[in-house]
Scaffold this motif. Structure first.
Motif, PDB file in Angstrom:
ATOM      1  N   PRO A  51       0.834  -1.209   0.000  1.00 46.54           N
ATOM      2  CA  PRO A  51       0.000   0.000   0.000  1.00 46.54           C
ATOM      3  C   PRO A  51       0.865   1.254   0.000  1.00 46.54           C
ATOM      4  CG  PRO A  51      -0.022  -1.065   2.149  1.00 46.54           C
ATOM      5  CD  PRO A  51       0.671  -2.006   1.221  1.00 46.54           C
ATOM      6  N   ILE A  52       0.431   2.256  -0.746  1.00 47.40           N
ATOM      7  CA  ILE A  52       1.196   3.494  -0.908  1.00 47.40           C
ATOM      8  C   ILE A  52       0.506   4.637  -0.176  1.00 47.40           C
ATOM      9  CG2 ILE A  52       2.004   5.208  -2.607  1.00 47.40           C
ATOM     10  CD1 ILE A  52       2.118   2.806  -4.609  1.00 47.40           C
ATOM     11  N   ASN A  53       1.268   5.392   0.579  1.00 41.49           N
ATOM     12  CA  ASN A  53       0.732   6.577   1.251  1.00 41.49           C
ATOM     13  C   ASN A  53       0.737   7.727   0.241  1.00 41.49           C
ATOM     14  OD1 ASN A  53       0.331   8.915   2.851  1.00 41.49           O
ATOM     15  ND2 ASN A  53       1.128   7.852   4.646  1.00 41.49           N
ATOM     16  N   TYR A  54      -0.451   8.130  -0.203  1.00 40.15           N
ATOM     17  CA  TYR A  54      -0.564   9.134  -1.263  1.00 40.15           C
ATOM     18  C   TYR A  54      -0.642  10.568  -0.747  1.00 40.15           C
ATOM     19  CZ  TYR A  54      -1.184   5.484  -4.763  1.00 40.15           C
ATOM     20  OH  TYR A  54      -0.990   4.403  -5.597  1.00 40.15           O
ATOM     21  N   ASP A  55      -0.537  10.761   0.567  1.00 39.04           N
ATOM     22  CA  ASP A  55      -0.510  12.116   1.124  1.00 39.04           C
ATOM     23  C   ASP A  55       0.665  12.879   0.482  1.00 39.04           C
ATOM     24  OD1 ASP A  55       0.030  14.383   2.771  1.00 39.04           O
ATOM     25  OD2 ASP A  55      -0.912  13.404   4.486  1.00 39.04           O
ATOM     26  N   LYS A  56       0.393  14.050  -0.084  1.00 40.10           N
ATOM     27  CA  LYS A  56       1.421  14.799  -0.815  1.00 40.10           C
ATOM     28  C   LYS A  56       2.590  15.229   0.061  1.00 40.10           C
ATOM     29  CE  LYS A  56      -1.618  16.669  -4.397  1.00 40.10           C
ATOM     30  NZ  LYS A  56      -2.175  17.908  -5.021  1.00 40.10           N
ATOM     31  N   SER A  57       2.351  15.356   1.354  1.00 44.16           N
ATOM     32  CA  SER A  57       3.413  15.791   2.258  1.00 44.16           C
ATOM     33  C   SER A  57       4.286  14.632   2.732  1.00 44.16           C
ATOM     34  CB  SER A  57       2.816  16.500   3.479  1.00 44.16           C
ATOM     35  OG  SER A  57       2.064  15.591   4.264  1.00 44.16           O
ATOM     36  N   VAL A  58       3.878  13.409   2.422  1.00 48.24           N
ATOM     37  CA  VAL A  58       4.575  12.214   2.917  1.00 48.24           C
ATOM     38  C   VAL A  58       5.593  11.702   1.902  1.00 48.24           C
ATOM     39  CG1 VAL A  58       4.277   9.771   3.515  1.00 48.24           C
ATOM     40  CG2 VAL A  58       2.746  11.491   4.488  1.00 48.24           C
ATOM     41  N   GLU A  82      20.593  -0.341  10.243  1.00 43.98           N
ATOM     42  CA  GLU A  82      19.654  -0.068   9.163  1.00 43.98           C
ATOM     43  C   GLU A  82      18.234  -0.312   9.679  1.00 43.98           C
ATOM     44  OE1 GLU A  82      21.881  -1.643   5.207  1.00 43.98           O
ATOM     45  OE2 GLU A  82      21.508  -3.132   6.770  1.00 43.98           O
ATOM     46  N   THR A  83      17.261   0.320   9.024  1.00 42.49           N
ATOM     47  CA  THR A  83      15.851   0.123   9.360  1.00 42.49           C
ATOM     48  C   THR A  83      15.142  -0.539   8.191  1.00 42.49           C
ATOM     49  OG1 THR A  83      15.811   2.105  10.775  1.00 42.49           O
ATOM     50  CG2 THR A  83      13.687   1.279   9.988  1.00 42.49           C
ATOM     51  N   LYS A  84      14.441  -1.618   8.456  1.00 49.61           N
ATOM     52  CA  LYS A  84      13.722  -2.331   7.392  1.00 49.61           C
ATOM     53  C   LYS A  84      12.478  -1.547   6.982  1.00 49.61           C
ATOM     54  CE  LYS A  84      11.382  -6.738   6.404  1.00 49.61           C
ATOM     55  NZ  LYS A  84      11.921  -6.836   5.030  1.00 49.61           N
ATOM     56  N   VAL A  85      12.293  -1.361   5.680  1.00 50.20           N
ATOM     57  CA  VAL A  85      11.125  -0.654   5.150  1.00 50.20           C
ATOM     58  C   VAL A  85      10.584  -1.386   3.924  1.00 50.20           C
ATOM     59  CG1 VAL A  85      11.868   1.624   5.966  1.00 50.20           C
ATOM     60  CG2 VAL A  85      12.547   0.853   3.682  1.00 50.20           C
ATOM     61  N   CYS A  86       9.368  -1.063   3.574  1.00 49.97           N
ATOM     62  CA  CYS A  86       8.746  -1.611   2.367  1.00 49.97           C
ATOM     63  C   CYS A  86       8.396  -0.476   1.408  1.00 49.97           C
ATOM     64  CB  CYS A  86       7.455  -2.372   2.717  1.00 49.97           C
ATOM     65  SG  CYS A  86       7.740  -3.913   3.605  1.00 49.97           S
ATOM     66  N   MET A  87       8.296  -0.802   0.127  1.00 47.06           N
ATOM     67  CA  MET A  87       7.907   0.190  -0.874  1.00 47.06           C
ATOM     68  C   MET A  87       6.565   0.800  -0.513  1.00 47.06           C
ATOM     69  SD  MET A  87       6.131   1.259  -3.703  1.00 47.06           S
ATOM     70  CE  MET A  87       5.208  -0.126  -4.379  1.00 47.06           C
ATOM     71  N   GLY A  88       6.479   2.132  -0.599  1.00 45.45           N
ATOM     72  CA  GLY A  88       5.242   2.831  -0.319  1.00 45.45           C
ATOM     73  C   GLY A  88       5.090   3.282   1.113  1.00 45.45           C
ATOM     74  N   GLU A  89       5.966   2.813   1.990  1.00 45.75           N
ATOM     75  CA  GLU A  89       5.900   3.129   3.421  1.00 45.75           C
ATOM     76  C   GLU A  89       6.454   4.529   3.696  1.00 45.75           C
ATOM     77  OE1 GLU A  89       8.144   1.415   7.435  1.00 45.75           O
ATOM     78  OE2 GLU A  89       7.773   0.082   5.739  1.00 45.75           O
ATOM     79  N   LYS A  90       5.854   5.230   4.637  1.00 44.93           N
ATOM     80  CA  LYS A  90       6.314   6.566   5.031  1.00 44.93           C
ATOM     81  C   LYS A  90       7.715   6.490   5.650  1.00 44.93           C
ATOM     82  CE  LYS A  90       5.243  10.339   8.269  1.00 44.93           C
ATOM     83  NZ  LYS A  90       6.428  10.131   9.152  1.00 44.93           N
ATOM     84  N   ILE A  91       8.624   7.348   5.134  1.00 41.78           N
ATOM     85  CA  ILE A  91       9.964   7.439   5.723  1.00 41.78           C
ATOM     86  C   ILE A  91      10.339   8.883   6.035  1.00 41.78           C
ATOM     87  CG2 ILE A  91      10.820   5.304   4.676  1.00 41.78           C
ATOM     88  CD1 ILE A  91      12.227   7.022   2.566  1.00 41.78           C
ATOM     89  N   GLY A  92       9.455   9.835   5.720  1.00 44.28           N
ATOM     90  CA  GLY A  92       9.742  11.239   6.002  1.00 44.28           C
ATOM     91  C   GLY A  92       8.592  12.136   5.611  1.00 44.28           C
ATOM     92  N   LEU A  93       8.829  13.458   5.746  1.00 41.92           N
ATOM     93  CA  LEU A  93       7.802  14.453   5.423  1.00 41.92           C
ATOM     94  C   LEU A  93       8.424  15.617   4.642  1.00 41.92           C
ATOM     95  CD1 LEU A  93       5.939  14.739   8.848  1.00 41.92           C
ATOM     96  CD2 LEU A  93       4.980  13.808   6.737  1.00 41.92           C
TER      97      LEU A  93
END
Length: 295
Positions: free
Chosen positions: A100-107, A282-293
């Protein structure tokens, strides 16, 4: 042993490394290092193995790889029986709901699956590879004028290990320029190798492009090849509008790395990722996941 932070579970985990014993021997023993310089880092070695993974002879590796590394078959877009070779499986597409992708423009989202290191207020002449090893952005890009734009900006390093989903995606709506290719060696990008080879990212084959994003400024995407990576495939159409989450490309077999550079005062990276980076994890992340703003 490679320990990383799983932010979802809020715990540290040990990475299952494909070819762990081989990597340790190659990058730690005198004979392994000699073989590395004479053969393994050469284009021929990776090209040959990439060719093998493109043939039907490699199909038998698929089930063993799934079993050894607990790959979730429910995420596959097509049945594993339909994969014609190992690279067909390795570069697999996933069902939409798997990432799932976070589509918030600020994310700001992660462009792919992997393990992340992140740095803010960077010194472009002392970018951190690992503790004790640094490199210059000008050496990575071979473009002084471009590199200087990113002084005091941010850097995100996403390391994809062989067990990860190997397609990478756009972090925002925008337009991406043509890809510029730089020839180089084919060292592993595993932490074992990063601790042995100075300026490894600048030594390896790599490609970069400027992504003119709507919300995060001009972002440099750098895709770094590695041992046994048959090819870096860019699937996007240059100079045409793309949407957040659209596919940019994929790596064929092998662990690989995508590095993002942001201009000063464009983003704020999530504090947990910065904290883990500062403590050496390192921190494990997935595609589409929030990593900043966006700032």
């Amino acid at each position: 042993m490679i320990k990383y932070f799983n932010r979802e579970a809020n715990s540290y985990e040990i990475e299952k490394v494909a070819g762990d014993k081989y990597l340790k021997w190659t990058y730690s023993s005198p004979i392994g290092m000699k073989l590395l310089e004479l053969l393994i880092k050469k284009k021929f070695f990776s090209k040959y193995y990439g060719w093998y993974c493109d043939t039907g002879f490699s199909k038998g590796k698929i089930q063993k790889f799934i079993d050894n590394f607990d790959i979730d078959e429910k995420e596959f877009k097509k049945l594993k029986s339909n994969y014609k070779c190992f690279n067909d499986f390795f570069t697999r597409e996933l069902v939409t709901e798997a990432r799932p992708i976070n589509y918030d423009k600020s994310v700001l989202i992660s462009p792919g699956d992997g393990r992340v290191l992140a740095y803010e207020n960077i010194d472009i002449n002392k970018l951190i590879q690992v503790k004790g090893f640094t490199y210059k952005l000008t050496d990575l890009l071979q473009n002084l004028e471009l590199a200087e734009k990113y002084s005091k900006g941010s850097c995100i390093i996403l390391r994809l290990c062989p067990t990860d989903y190997h397609r990478f995606h756009f972090i925002d709506n925008g337009i991406c320029d043509e890809t510029i290719k730089i020839n180089g060696s084919y060292y592993s990008v595993n932490p074992i190798a990063l601790e042995k080879i100075p300026k490894l990212f600048c030594e390896n084959k790599r490609e970069y492009s400027i992504f003119h994003s709507e919300n995060f400024g001009d972002v440099i995407f750098v895709d770094v090849g590695a041992t046994c990576v048959g090819s870096i495939i860019q699937t996007y159409a240059p100079c045409k509008k793309v949407k957040k989450g659209d596919e940019k490309g994929y790596f064929k077999f092998g662990g690989s790395t995508t590095i993002l550079f942001f201009e000063k005062d464009k983003i704020k990276i999530d504090s947990d990722i910065i904290e883990q980076t500062n403590t050496g994890f390192e921190t494990k992340v997935c595609m589409g996941e929030k990593i900043g703003l966006r700032l």
